[in-house]
Design an enzyme around this catalytic site. Sequence first.
Site, PDB file in Angstrom:
ATOM      1  N   ASP A  71       0.847  -1.198   0.000  1.00 31.70           N
ATOM      2  CA  ASP A  71       0.000   0.000   0.000  1.00 31.70           C
ATOM      3  C   ASP A  71       0.882   1.246   0.000  1.00 31.70           C
ATOM      4  O   ASP A  71       1.675   1.451   0.909  1.00 31.70           O
ATOM      5  CB  ASP A  71      -0.878  -0.007   1.261  1.00 31.70           C
ATOM      6  CG  ASP A  71      -1.826   1.174   1.292  1.00 31.70           C
ATOM      7  OD1 ASP A  71      -2.895   1.082   0.663  1.00 31.70           O
ATOM      8  OD2 ASP A  71      -1.481   2.201   1.919  1.00 31.70           O
ATOM      9  N   TYR A  74       2.939   9.882  -0.212  1.00 35.85           N
ATOM     10  CA  TYR A  74       4.000   9.312   0.646  1.00 35.85           C
ATOM     11  C   TYR A  74       5.392   9.600   0.073  1.00 35.85           C
ATOM     12  O   TYR A  74       6.390   9.434   0.765  1.00 35.85           O
ATOM     13  CB  TYR A  74       3.841   7.796   0.821  1.00 35.85           C
ATOM     14  CG  TYR A  74       2.534   7.343   1.456  1.00 35.85           C
ATOM     15  CD1 TYR A  74       1.653   8.251   2.045  1.00 35.85           C
ATOM     16  CD2 TYR A  74       2.179   6.001   1.469  1.00 35.85           C
ATOM     17  CE1 TYR A  74       0.452   7.834   2.598  1.00 35.85           C
ATOM     18  CE2 TYR A  74       0.979   5.570   2.039  1.00 35.85           C
ATOM     19  CZ  TYR A  74       0.120   6.498   2.586  1.00 35.85           C
ATOM     20  OH  TYR A  74      -1.059   6.069   3.140  1.00 35.85           O
ATOM     21  N   LYS A  76      -2.698   5.871  -4.208  1.00 33.67           N
ATOM     22  CA  LYS A  76      -3.804   6.795  -3.918  1.00 33.67           C
ATOM     23  C   LYS A  76      -3.526   8.159  -4.538  1.00 33.67           C
ATOM     24  O   LYS A  76      -2.376   8.575  -4.667  1.00 33.67           O
ATOM     25  CB  LYS A  76      -3.985   6.959  -2.402  1.00 33.67           C
ATOM     26  CG  LYS A  76      -3.908   5.661  -1.637  1.00 33.67           C
ATOM     27  CD  LYS A  76      -4.230   5.825  -0.164  1.00 33.67           C
ATOM     28  CE  LYS A  76      -3.816   4.589   0.617  1.00 33.67           C
ATOM     29  NZ  LYS A  76      -2.374   4.545   0.953  1.00 33.67           N
ATOM     30  N   HIS A 132      -7.657   9.431  -2.101  1.00 29.13           N
ATOM     31  CA  HIS A 132      -7.043   9.405  -0.765  1.00 29.13           C
ATOM     32  C   HIS A 132      -7.905  10.092   0.304  1.00 29.13           C
ATOM     33  O   HIS A 132      -7.965   9.672   1.446  1.00 29.13           O
ATOM     34  CB  HIS A 132      -5.680  10.105  -0.851  1.00 29.13           C
ATOM     35  CG  HIS A 132      -4.691   9.660   0.176  1.00 29.13           C
ATOM     36  ND1 HIS A 132      -3.355   9.548  -0.081  1.00 29.13           N
ATOM     37  CD2 HIS A 132      -4.829   9.298   1.469  1.00 29.13           C
ATOM     38  CE1 HIS A 132      -2.719   9.140   1.003  1.00 29.13           C
ATOM     39  NE2 HIS A 132      -3.598   8.992   1.963  1.00 29.13           N
TER      40      HIS A 132
HETATM   41  N1  LIG Z   1      -5.375   6.230   3.627  1.00 26.47           N
HETATM   42  C1  LIG Z   1      -4.857   6.959   4.570  1.00 26.47           C
HETATM   43  O1  LIG Z   1      -5.199   8.143   4.746  1.00 26.47           O
HETATM   44  C2  LIG Z   1      -3.823   6.349   5.469  1.00 26.47           C
HETATM   45  C3  LIG Z   1      -3.459   7.005   6.652  1.00 26.47           C
HETATM   46  C4  LIG Z   1      -2.534   6.389   7.469  1.00 26.47           C
HETATM   47  C5  LIG Z   1      -1.985   5.158   7.108  1.00 26.47           C
HETATM   48  N2  LIG Z   1      -2.341   4.552   5.936  1.00 26.47           N
HETATM   49  C6  LIG Z   1      -1.754   3.246   5.503  1.00 26.47           C
HETATM   50  O2  LIG Z   1      -1.750   2.336   6.602  1.00 26.47           O
HETATM   51  C7  LIG Z   1      -0.407   1.964   6.904  1.00 26.47           C
HETATM   52  C8  LIG Z   1      -0.214   1.715   8.390  1.00 26.47           C
HETATM   53  O3  LIG Z   1      -0.557   2.814   9.180  1.00 26.47           O
HETATM   54  P1  LIG Z   1       0.513   3.707   9.956  1.00 26.47           P
HETATM   55  O4  LIG Z   1       1.707   3.900   9.106  1.00 26.47           O
HETATM   56  O5  LIG Z   1      -0.226   4.902  10.430  1.00 26.47           O
HETATM   57  O6  LIG Z   1       0.970   2.928  11.221  1.00 26.47           O
HETATM   58  P2  LIG Z   1       0.786   1.514  11.971  1.00 26.47           P
HETATM   59  O7  LIG Z   1       1.003   0.396  11.011  1.00 26.47           O
HETATM   60  O8  LIG Z   1      -0.455   1.569  12.777  1.00 26.47           O
HETATM   61  O9  LIG Z   1       2.016   1.600  12.970  1.00 26.47           O
HETATM   62  C9  LIG Z   1       3.336   1.760  12.500  1.00 26.47           C
HETATM   63  C10 LIG Z   1       4.236   2.003  13.690  1.00 26.47           C
HETATM   64  O10 LIG Z   1       4.321   0.806  14.471  1.00 26.47           O
HETATM   65  C11 LIG Z   1       5.680   0.355  14.516  1.00 26.47           C
HETATM   66  N3  LIG Z   1       5.632  -1.116  14.401  1.00 26.47           N
HETATM   67  C12 LIG Z   1       5.243  -1.839  13.328  1.00 26.47           C
HETATM   68  N4  LIG Z   1       5.262  -3.155  13.598  1.00 26.47           N
HETATM   69  C13 LIG Z   1       5.667  -3.277  14.875  1.00 26.47           C
HETATM   70  C14 LIG Z   1       5.881  -4.393  15.732  1.00 26.47           C
HETATM   71  N5  LIG Z   1       5.650  -5.642  15.318  1.00 26.47           N
HETATM   72  N6  LIG Z   1       6.322  -4.144  17.004  1.00 26.47           N
HETATM   73  C15 LIG Z   1       6.523  -2.872  17.431  1.00 26.47           C
HETATM   74  N7  LIG Z   1       6.337  -1.783  16.662  1.00 26.47           N
HETATM   75  C16 LIG Z   1       5.916  -1.983  15.391  1.00 26.47           C
HETATM   76  C17 LIG Z   1       6.373   1.023  13.356  1.00 26.47           C
HETATM   77  O11 LIG Z   1       7.728   1.245  13.650  1.00 26.47           O
HETATM   78  P3  LIG Z   1       8.930   0.885  12.636  1.00 26.47           P
HETATM   79  O12 LIG Z   1       8.512   1.252  11.244  1.00 26.47           O
HETATM   80  O13 LIG Z   1      10.056   1.696  13.162  1.00 26.47           O
HETATM   81  O14 LIG Z   1       9.140  -0.604  12.804  1.00 26.47           O
HETATM   82  C18 LIG Z   1       5.632   2.357  13.293  1.00 26.47           C
HETATM   83  O15 LIG Z   1       6.124   3.244  14.262  1.00 26.47           O
HETATM   84  C19 LIG Z   1       0.385   3.155   6.367  1.00 26.47           C
HETATM   85  O16 LIG Z   1       1.767   2.868   6.284  1.00 26.47           O
HETATM   86  C20 LIG Z   1      -0.309   3.410   5.062  1.00 26.47           C
HETATM   87  O17 LIG Z   1       0.068   2.467   4.099  1.00 26.47           O
HETATM   88  C21 LIG Z   1      -3.263   5.135   5.118  1.00 26.47           C
END
Ligand SMILES: NC(=O)c1ccc[n+]([C@@H]2O[C@H](COP(=O)([O-])OP(=O)(O)OC[C@H]3O[C@@H](n4cnc5c(N)ncnc54)[C@H](OP(=O)(O)O)[C@@H]3O)[C@@H](O)[C@H]2O)c1
Length: 283
Positions: free
Chosen positions: A47, A52, A77, A110
Amino acid sequence: MSLMNTYTLENGVKIPVLGFGTWQTPAGKVATDAVLAALDAGFTHIDTAEMYGNEKSIGQAVKASGIARSDLFITSKLDNQAHTYELATQALDRSLSDLQTDYLDLFLIHWPNPKAFRDHDWEKHLQETWRALEDAYTAGKVKAIGVSNFKPKHFEVLKKTQKIQPMVDQIRICPGDVDRLTIDYCQQHDILLEAYSPFGTGQIFANETLKALAQKKKRSVAQLCLRWSLQHGYLPLPKSVHPARIKENTEVFDFELTESEMQQIDALKGVAGFATDPDTADF
Ligand SMILES: NC(=O)c1ccc[n+]([C@@H]2O[C@H](COP(=O)([O-])OP(=O)(O)OC[C@H]3O[C@@H](n4cnc5c(N)ncnc54)[C@H](OP(=O)(O)O)[C@@H]3O)[C@@H](O)[C@H]2O)c1
């Protein structure tokens, strides 16, 4: 269920049940290494988004992996500045070129109501933008089309002019942040829910209830959150740049949460904050 399992979208397209998130993954070596680690761990669904800033790096990693394009599911997106027919068409072409691919598996609007258009007939812009996605779908540039951060009122705006209903809504869903109204609406309309920020962008790990339950299950909090999301029928999109965590995040298919454990997690409220309101956000 396994990492190879899929959900089926309304048009018959199969989408792997777990996707790899890349928001805040810096372009360049960090992004290429993270994507290569994800592919190595068995993720086949990536994704990303123009906003990004890492599509080129992701495209390079996919090429370098040697994995056949047809074995991967790639989502991007639309840029929030591109809510017109022409700009959306150009933005999609840019994503295709940056990702070095001739089609996307899924392309999403998005944000329903970006600041740039909010006071300038945003509904008309949204309808026009959706028409560009419908035309791209008909032309075969994208295998499926959908939206992100949409609430029922935004779907109702599209409904007035759409020929094709969005197949996906990607919204923030994690323990403590569950937008019931939107989820019910999507489930009633056969719109697949992708769960972004499944760890509340990292804020979930401090929660004591989840920590205790994880200890009891001999699993990590991350695995618990992903399992909870999958058992609800959502499609979680965990992000990490660390290979060990990336692998850990795929190991969620060999245990189950009981009904009472699910309810214990369902009862959490606001433990990792709440989604940004799409109609008032500062972008
Ligand atoms: N459509 C939208 O508007 C939108 C908005 C937000 C996100 N998204 C999508 O959803 C994805 C995920 O959401 P997000 O990036 O907000 O965050 P998330 O996946 O909820 O959390 C990521 C955080 O958790 C840490 N982490 C990941 N796996 C871990 C584990 N097993 N143990 C401990 N810490 C861990 C990562 O650190 P490290 O990377 O340092 O390991 C990072 O700090 C995004 O990357 C994006 O693709 C979409």
